[in-house]
Design a protein around this motif. Structure first.
Motif, short mmCIF file in Angstrom:
data_model
loop_
_atom_site.label_atom_id
_atom_site.label_comp_id
_atom_site.label_asym_id
_atom_site.label_seq_id
_atom_site.Cartn_x
_atom_site.Cartn_y
_atom_site.Cartn_z
N PHE A 200 -16.88 104.73 -57.37
CA PHE A 200 -15.91 105.76 -57.72
C PHE A 200 -14.50 105.17 -57.73
O PHE A 200 -13.68 105.50 -58.60
N ALA A 201 -14.20 104.30 -56.77
CA ALA A 201 -12.88 103.65 -56.72
C ALA A 201 -12.66 102.78 -57.95
O ALA A 201 -11.58 102.79 -58.54
N SER B 277 -9.75 103.89 -60.54
CA SER B 277 -8.57 103.09 -60.19
C SER B 277 -7.55 103.04 -61.33
O SER B 277 -6.34 102.95 -61.09
N GLY B 278 -8.03 103.11 -62.58
CA GLY B 278 -7.11 103.11 -63.71
C GLY B 278 -6.20 104.32 -63.70
O GLY B 278 -5.03 104.25 -64.08
N ASP B 279 -6.73 105.48 -63.26
CA ASP B 279 -5.94 106.70 -63.18
C ASP B 279 -5.14 106.78 -61.88
O ASP B 279 -3.98 107.21 -61.87
N TRP C 280 -4.65 100.89 -58.21
CA TRP C 280 -5.46 100.13 -57.26
C TRP C 280 -4.98 100.29 -55.82
O TRP C 280 -5.77 100.17 -54.88
N LEU C 281 -3.68 100.52 -55.62
CA LEU C 281 -3.13 100.61 -54.27
C LEU C 281 -2.84 102.06 -53.87
O LEU C 281 -2.13 102.30 -52.88
N SER C 282 -3.35 103.01 -54.61
CA SER C 282 -3.14 104.41 -54.27
C SER C 282 -3.95 104.78 -53.02
O SER C 282 -4.92 104.11 -52.66
N ALA D 210 -16.84 96.66 -65.40
CA ALA D 210 -16.67 96.38 -66.82
C ALA D 210 -16.12 97.60 -67.55
O ALA D 210 -15.21 97.49 -68.39
N ALA D 211 -16.67 98.77 -67.25
CA ALA D 211 -16.21 100.00 -67.89
C ALA D 211 -14.76 100.30 -67.53
O ALA D 211 -13.98 100.76 -68.38
N THR D 212 -14.40 100.04 -66.28
CA THR D 212 -13.02 100.29 -65.84
C THR D 212 -12.03 99.38 -66.56
O THR D 212 -10.99 99.84 -67.06
N ILE D 213 -12.34 98.10 -66.61
CA ILE D 213 -11.45 97.16 -67.30
C ILE D 213 -11.37 97.49 -68.78
O ILE D 213 -10.28 97.51 -69.38
#
Length: 499
Positions: A217-218, A222-224, A227-229, A416-419
């Motif tokens: 889930f992270a 993470s894109g929304d 990464w440091l939220s 891969a989907a996130t990137i």
């Protein structure tokens, strides 16, 4: 009918039921990525969200694959196998009737549990129904069926989308699974392991899911979130805490999901990492290419054309894999694994230079390199997992490696989907054309897969030597199935040389 004929008939029934079911499960699994654009269009759910139809399946499979085998040993392999088939039928019907992406994802989560149960208990049923050479032959046929199903899945899925709609795959799979249930009821005898303690590590199963779910889930959000939220870091913290709890629990339960003592075996750990990397990168690649090939801004393939386009990766892996045991026997398992990952790395590096102007022909060479590399690394790694331990620990080692496949597929596909999605969004926001943004997204994800594959090369360099298989026909079948399941080979403790 005399007793010998009855035994032969029952063994034939077990072979038919288990081989057909594993072929259907693996074909279904490999076909889903091809179907995602059609499902997205039909349900109005974004492909980004539907990624959970792929990662959710693998996540639940990782948690259930070992536990389902234990349940079969304790409560009856036939009974649990039938339960897996029933869950598979229910999940197929749920997905085929789905009007929303959420229902599709829910069905796939159920299907992850069903598929893992069918594979684990089916292989157990097959093993206890045969002895000696017949057992090796039956398990080899089961492995070949699994490999054929995985290779045919994308093509079958693409074909059915054009003729029946994406729902057709799941209706057909449900019908075949019902027939397998009838065949199993009529021909398969119940069996249990009377020497196994009745304790089941349910806590370990829950903690595996609790470790992987927030992690994926992270990665996905993470894109929304950033990464440091706080939300992303909170998910990572929950995942770490659940992972620590899993280690604590496994050290205390009577029959653990994962025997922590196995982690002191360098060959097993190295082969498990290789299996995880291989499963992760090939699943991530197939997910991305299925989307990229079908996007109207790039190649604009139909689902059938996209299924055909991925054949060099799926069939190439299956064709190369049976040749690998003899290569490993001649040159060494470590060397074969290292060369395999090197070829895979080169293939992903080429994809990392993807341009919007690329036609399909530009993808052929890297697809072939990746397929050959995967074939070279999967077989020896799978063989090493069971060859590196005493006979009493072969089942545990096999369970570890099979769990690693699901973990690798879930985590790598999510990454891969996130990137892919993040790069596309950033490029689009900067004013890039849609085709350029998609090409950059694919390239960015490919570089991540190249890094993972190169880590496989480094792992092979430090991995201890291990006894390679002799290169028998059974070894070839085990190698062909190695991308999907760990099967015994002639190098496995207590296994004969085969044919």
């Amino acid at each position: 009918m005399d007793n010998q004929a009855a035994v032969s008939t029952r063994a034939g029934g077990v072979l038919a039921a288990t081989c057909i079911s594993t072929l259907v499960v693996n074909a279904n699994t490999s076909a889903v990525s091809i179907l995602l654009p059609a499902i997205s269009e039909d349900t109005g759910t974004s492909v980004t969200t539907l990624q959970w139809a792929v990662t959710g399946y693998s996540l639940v499979g990782a948690a259930v694959i070992v536990t389902s085998g234990s349940l079969g040993d304790v409560f009856g392999r036939k009974r649990v196998f039938q339960l897996g088939l029933l869950l598979f039928v229910i999940s197929c019907v749920l997905i085929a009737l789905a009007q929303t992406g959420g229902m599709v994802i829910a069905g796939r989560v159920i299907q992850g549990a069903a598929g893992a149960t069918i594979l684990a208990c089916g292989l157990s049923l097959l093993s206890v129904a045969n002895d000696g050479e017949e057992q090796l032959r039956a398990v080899s046929l089961w492995g070949a069926a699994a490999a054929v199903g995985a290779a045919a899945g994308p093509l079958l899925g693409g074909l059915l989308v054009d003729f029946t709609g994406w729902q057709g795959l799941f209706w057909i799979d449900a019908i075949v699974a019902v027939l397998c249930m009838v065949l199993t009821f009529m021909t398969v005898s119940e069996s249990r392991d009377p020497n196994r303690p009745r304790s089941i590590d349910y806590a370990g199963t829950v903690l595996i899911a609790a470790t992987l779910t927030p992690l994926i889930f992270a990665f996905t959000k993470s894109g929304d979130w950033g990464w440091l939220s706080a939300a992303t870091l909170g998910c990572f913290a929950v995942s770490i805490a659940a992972g620590y709890a899993f280690i604590v629990v496994e050290g205390r339960v009577a029959v653990p999901l994962l025997d922590l003592a196995l982690l002191r075996n360098r060959v097993l750990v190295g082969s498990t990492i290789a299996i995880l990397i291989g499963a992760g990168t090939i699943n991530g690649l197939m997910y991305l290419l299925s989307l990229y090939f079908q996007d109207p801004a790039t190649l604009n393939f139909s689902p059938l054309e996209a299924g055909l386009a991925t054949l060099p990766a799926t069939i190439g892996l299956v064709v190369v894999a049976p040749l690998v045991p003899k290569l490993a026997a001649k040159f060494g398992g470590r060397q074969t694994i290292g060369v395999g990952f090197l070829l895979t790395t080169i293939g992903f590096v080429i994809v990392g230079f993807t341009e919007a102007s690329w036609e399909y022909a530009a993808f052929l060479l890297p697809l072939v390199l990746i397929a050959v590399g995967m074939g070279l690394s999967n077989g020896p790694a799978s063989s090493a997992a069971t060859a590196a331990v005493p006979q009493s620990q072969v089942g545990g080692a096999s369970g570890v490696s099979n769990m690693a496949r699901y973990v690798g597929a879930a985590v790598a596909t999510a990454l891969a989907a996130t990137i892919y999605g993040t790069v596309i969004a950033n490029q689009t926001a900067d004013g890039a054309a849609q085709a350029d943004a998609l090409a950059s997204g694919l390239a960015g994800a490919a570089w991540l897969m190249a890094i993972f594959s190169f880590l496989g090369v480094l792992m092979a360099l430090v991995m201890k030597r291990h006894r390679p298989p002799a290169g028998t026909l059974d070894d070839a079948a085990a190698s062909a199935a190695a991308a999907l399941h760990t099967l015994p080979t002639s190098a496995t403790a207590g296994v004969g040389t085969g044919r």
